[in-house]
Design an enzyme around this catalytic site. Sequence first.
Site, PDB file in Angstrom:
ATOM      1  N   ASN A  31       1.546  21.022 -20.837  1.00  0.00           N
ATOM      2  CA  ASN A  31       1.340  20.285 -22.091  1.00  0.00           C
ATOM      3  C   ASN A  31       1.594  21.133 -23.327  1.00  0.00           C
ATOM      4  OD1 ASN A  31       0.740  17.870 -20.862  1.00  0.00           O
ATOM      5  ND2 ASN A  31      -1.428  18.370 -20.656  1.00  0.00           N
ATOM      6  N   ARG A  34       0.812  -1.233   0.000  1.00  0.00           N
ATOM      7  CA  ARG A  34       0.000   0.000   0.000  1.00  0.00           C
ATOM      8  C   ARG A  34       0.841   1.277   0.000  1.00  0.00           C
ATOM      9  NH1 ARG A  34      -2.717  -3.453   3.171  1.00  0.00           N
ATOM     10  NH2 ARG A  34      -4.582  -4.283   2.183  1.00  0.00           N
ATOM     11  N   HIS A  93       2.273  14.730 -29.545  1.00  0.00           N
ATOM     12  CA  HIS A  93       1.736  13.358 -29.469  1.00  0.00           C
ATOM     13  C   HIS A  93       1.361  12.857 -30.851  1.00  0.00           C
ATOM     14  CE1 HIS A  93       0.487  13.758 -24.976  1.00  0.00           C
ATOM     15  NE2 HIS A  93       1.715  13.268 -25.107  1.00  0.00           N
ATOM     16  N   HIS A 152      10.104  11.645 -27.448  1.00  0.00           N
ATOM     17  CA  HIS A 152       9.029  12.500 -26.939  1.00  0.00           C
ATOM     18  C   HIS A 152       9.440  13.987 -26.942  1.00  0.00           C
ATOM     19  CE1 HIS A 152       5.725  13.810 -24.411  1.00  0.00           C
ATOM     20  NE2 HIS A 152       6.595  14.325 -23.564  1.00  0.00           N
ATOM     21  N   LYS A 159       4.007  11.922 -10.559  1.00  0.00           N
ATOM     22  CA  LYS A 159       3.256  11.012 -11.438  1.00  0.00           C
ATOM     23  C   LYS A 159       4.093   9.769 -11.667  1.00  0.00           C
ATOM     24  CE  LYS A 159       0.572  14.074 -14.417  1.00  0.00           C
ATOM     25  NZ  LYS A 159       0.412  14.475 -15.824  1.00  0.00           N
ATOM     26  N   GLU A 209      -3.554  17.982 -11.388  1.00  0.00           N
ATOM     27  CA  GLU A 209      -3.852  18.422 -12.743  1.00  0.00           C
ATOM     28  C   GLU A 209      -5.306  18.798 -12.954  1.00  0.00           C
ATOM     29  OE1 GLU A 209      -3.060  16.040 -16.544  1.00  0.00           O
ATOM     30  OE2 GLU A 209      -1.228  17.196 -16.242  1.00  0.00           O
ATOM     31  N   ARG A 218      -1.682  22.946 -14.161  1.00  0.00           N
ATOM     32  CA  ARG A 218      -0.721  21.904 -14.535  1.00  0.00           C
ATOM     33  C   ARG A 218      -0.840  21.552 -16.021  1.00  0.00           C
ATOM     34  NH1 ARG A 218       1.275  16.901 -10.653  1.00  0.00           N
ATOM     35  NH2 ARG A 218       2.722  16.021 -12.136  1.00  0.00           N
ATOM     36  N   GLU A 271      12.032  20.297 -23.037  1.00  0.00           N
ATOM     37  CA  GLU A 271      11.219  20.495 -21.829  1.00  0.00           C
ATOM     38  C   GLU A 271      11.734  21.696 -21.018  1.00  0.00           C
ATOM     39  OE1 GLU A 271       8.490  18.824 -21.452  1.00  0.00           O
ATOM     40  OE2 GLU A 271       8.750  16.991 -22.621  1.00  0.00           O
ATOM     41  N   LYS A 296       8.412  23.533 -12.367  1.00  0.00           N
ATOM     42  CA  LYS A 296       7.504  22.390 -12.278  1.00  0.00           C
ATOM     43  C   LYS A 296       6.975  22.255 -10.851  1.00  0.00           C
ATOM     44  CE  LYS A 296       6.253  17.858 -13.568  1.00  0.00           C
ATOM     45  NZ  LYS A 296       6.501  16.617 -14.264  1.00  0.00           N
ATOM     46  N   HIS A 355       2.445  19.541 -26.627  1.00  0.00           N
ATOM     47  CA  HIS A 355       2.223  18.106 -26.481  1.00  0.00           C
ATOM     48  C   HIS A 355       1.112  17.561 -27.384  1.00  0.00           C
ATOM     49  CE1 HIS A 355       5.003  18.442 -23.217  1.00  0.00           C
ATOM     50  NE2 HIS A 355       4.899  17.166 -22.903  1.00  0.00           N
TER      51      HIS A 355
HETATM   52  N1  LIG Z   1       6.116  10.934 -14.580  1.00  0.00           N
HETATM   53  C1  LIG Z   1       6.096  12.022 -15.310  1.00  0.00           C
HETATM   54  O1  LIG Z   1       5.640  13.083 -14.896  1.00  0.00           O
HETATM   55  C2  LIG Z   1       6.678  11.963 -16.687  1.00  0.00           C
HETATM   56  C3  LIG Z   1       6.904  13.153 -17.405  1.00  0.00           C
HETATM   57  C4  LIG Z   1       7.508  13.056 -18.647  1.00  0.00           C
HETATM   58  C5  LIG Z   1       7.845  11.824 -19.172  1.00  0.00           C
HETATM   59  N2  LIG Z   1       7.603  10.691 -18.447  1.00  0.00           N
HETATM   60  C6  LIG Z   1       7.963   9.373 -18.956  1.00  0.00           C
HETATM   61  O2  LIG Z   1       9.369   9.335 -19.042  1.00  0.00           O
HETATM   62  C7  LIG Z   1       9.734   8.376 -20.025  1.00  0.00           C
HETATM   63  C8  LIG Z   1      10.835   8.950 -20.885  1.00  0.00           C
HETATM   64  O3  LIG Z   1      11.945   9.200 -20.072  1.00  0.00           O
HETATM   65  P1  LIG Z   1      13.403   9.417 -20.696  1.00  0.00           P
HETATM   66  O4  LIG Z   1      13.302  10.400 -21.797  1.00  0.00           O
HETATM   67  O5  LIG Z   1      14.304   9.667 -19.561  1.00  0.00           O
HETATM   68  O6  LIG Z   1      13.683   8.019 -21.417  1.00  0.00           O
HETATM   69  P2  LIG Z   1      14.391   6.676 -20.907  1.00  0.00           P
HETATM   70  O7  LIG Z   1      14.185   6.455 -19.488  1.00  0.00           O
HETATM   71  O8  LIG Z   1      13.961   5.619 -21.856  1.00  0.00           O
HETATM   72  O9  LIG Z   1      15.934   6.990 -21.177  1.00  0.00           O
HETATM   73  C9  LIG Z   1      16.378   7.183 -22.503  1.00  0.00           C
HETATM   74  C10 LIG Z   1      17.557   6.242 -22.808  1.00  0.00           C
HETATM   75  O10 LIG Z   1      18.737   6.742 -22.170  1.00  0.00           O
HETATM   76  C11 LIG Z   1      19.328   5.724 -21.368  1.00  0.00           C
HETATM   77  N3  LIG Z   1      19.997   6.416 -20.295  1.00  0.00           N
HETATM   78  C12 LIG Z   1      19.449   6.932 -19.180  1.00  0.00           C
HETATM   79  N4  LIG Z   1      20.365   7.631 -18.503  1.00  0.00           N
HETATM   80  C13 LIG Z   1      21.527   7.527 -19.195  1.00  0.00           C
HETATM   81  C14 LIG Z   1      22.826   8.049 -19.004  1.00  0.00           C
HETATM   82  N5  LIG Z   1      23.105   8.873 -17.986  1.00  0.00           N
HETATM   83  N6  LIG Z   1      23.776   7.743 -19.908  1.00  0.00           N
HETATM   84  C15 LIG Z   1      23.487   6.960 -20.977  1.00  0.00           C
HETATM   85  N7  LIG Z   1      22.280   6.456 -21.221  1.00  0.00           N
HETATM   86  C16 LIG Z   1      21.303   6.760 -20.337  1.00  0.00           C
HETATM   87  C17 LIG Z   1      18.180   4.847 -20.986  1.00  0.00           C
HETATM   88  O11 LIG Z   1      18.611   3.573 -20.574  1.00  0.00           O
HETATM   89  C18 LIG Z   1      17.375   4.834 -22.288  1.00  0.00           C
HETATM   90  O12 LIG Z   1      17.952   3.938 -23.197  1.00  0.00           O
HETATM   91  C19 LIG Z   1       8.469   8.027 -20.782  1.00  0.00           C
HETATM   92  O13 LIG Z   1       8.043   6.753 -20.392  1.00  0.00           O
HETATM   93  C20 LIG Z   1       7.489   9.083 -20.341  1.00  0.00           C
HETATM   94  O14 LIG Z   1       6.148   8.614 -20.342  1.00  0.00           O
HETATM   95  C21 LIG Z   1       7.019  10.741 -17.229  1.00  0.00           C
END
Ligand SMILES: NC(=O)c1ccc[n+]([C@@H]2O[C@H](COP(=O)([O-])OP(=O)(O)OC[C@H]3O[C@@H](n4cnc5c(N)ncnc54)[C@H](O)[C@@H]3O)[C@@H](O)[C@H]2O)c1
Length: 368
Positions: A249, A125, A256, A269, A147, A241, A245, A189, A231, A252
């Site tokens: 977007n 939990r 998307h 993204h 999130k 949101e 918040r 971003e 943020k 976005h």
């Molecule tokens: N929770 C939220 O509020 C929120 C907001 C935006 C995005 N997201 C989510 O985040 C995800 C995208 O995150 P991301 O862009 O970090 O992608 P990711 O986590 O896939 O990382 C991108 C790539 O870089 C690699 N990597 C990470 N750190 C590294 C480093 N220091 N050196 C070398 N390689 C490295 C990873 O293994 C991966 O292959 C999506 O799933 C998206 O939905 C969540």
Amino acid sequence: MTGMESLNVELGERAYPIHIGPGMLAAPERLRPALEGRRVAVVTNTTVGPLYGEALRATLDQCTISGEPLWIELPDGEQHKTLATVETILTRLLEARLDRGSRIVALGGGVVGDIAGFAAAIYQRGIDFVQVPTTLLAQVDSSVGGKTGVNHPLGKNMIGSFHQPRAVVIDTDTLKTLPERELQAGLAEVIKYGLIRDAGFFAWLEEHIDALRALEPEPLAYAIRRSCACKAEIVAADEREGGIRALLNLGHTFGHAIEAGMGYGAWLHGEAVGTGMAMAARMSERMGWLDRAGRERAEALIRRAGLALEPPAAVTPERFRELMAIDKKVASGRLRLVLLRGIGEAVLTDQFDETALDHTLHEHARVA
Ligand SMILES: NC(=O)c1ccc[n+]([C@@H]2O[C@H](COP(=O)([O-])OP(=O)(O)OC[C@H]3O[C@@H](n4cnc5c(N)ncnc54)[C@H](O)[C@@H]3O)[C@@H](O)[C@H]2O)c1
């Protein structure tokens, strides 16, 4: 230490610190308050674990945690952001008999952070977790705000929970191994925060964008701190949101459509968001909301970050419309867009000019 920055996310009882700077992974004093005396599970992946696992292990050794850390290394990739992966983590936690006082440390990009955070949200939990984000996108966006979640075959991020971390520890040195495209995607971003609510930061970015791309420690830590502060303020004002918040977007809805239209993964993204912000700026100018100078500044900064201003011709205006209609369904009603009334002033609206949207969707089709 140069380039050290800290701030607090003000969420009452759930307030937490964000520490930013080079060498943070080797700074036990940042992690100790959240971990001391606790059993700890580290969730990472097969890319980040080999790069930074040793440094984290050494630091955990100095944090007087209880016993050896449990190490969980996930396969790399968004395709593993699933309930099945969460279940694997939960099984490992149960097998190791981690109790409700245990902590999870998420070491990796947004994918690892979202999965590990969600596992923390539902294990017994809910247990506390710490984010150690290693991509720029995760450092300025996904690790802050609470999130967490995973994808479902019927939709991205459709299963999840709000679960705030106990602390966020950002080691800017980790960006040295990040592929350049990932860095550029994260910069989209960063620029977004300037565009939506911080004209002063936007102007600072115009001065420092090259330094950021060169990973100069002080500007980098400053940009991350200011992005997190933006943020954090938005999240504090609107944790779940309901209103403001949604301004996060910006770019976005267009973005998307590009991501989905090209097949997820073809465009990152952040790359799609960068182009989506340029489209939003052009549409805002067409509506007479943003002046020409503002649109030019927005486009110039996006371009200097290494991002494309035009969407791919393969996503036709008709396809854009179709894909944007899916977003509309999600919002149950009219299409709503985040547009700009100026640099640093974004507005969420369904009162936009259809012709301006149409022209914006058609311009690249004409160019192509
Ligand atoms: N929770 C939220 O509020 C929120 C907001 C935006 C995005 N997201 C989510 O985040 C995800 C995208 O995150 P991301 O862009 O970090 O992608 P990711 O986590 O896939 O990382 C991108 C790539 O870089 C690699 N990597 C990470 N750190 C590294 C480093 N220091 N050196 C070398 N390689 C490295 C990873 O293994 C991966 O292959 C999506 O799933 C998206 O939905 C969540």
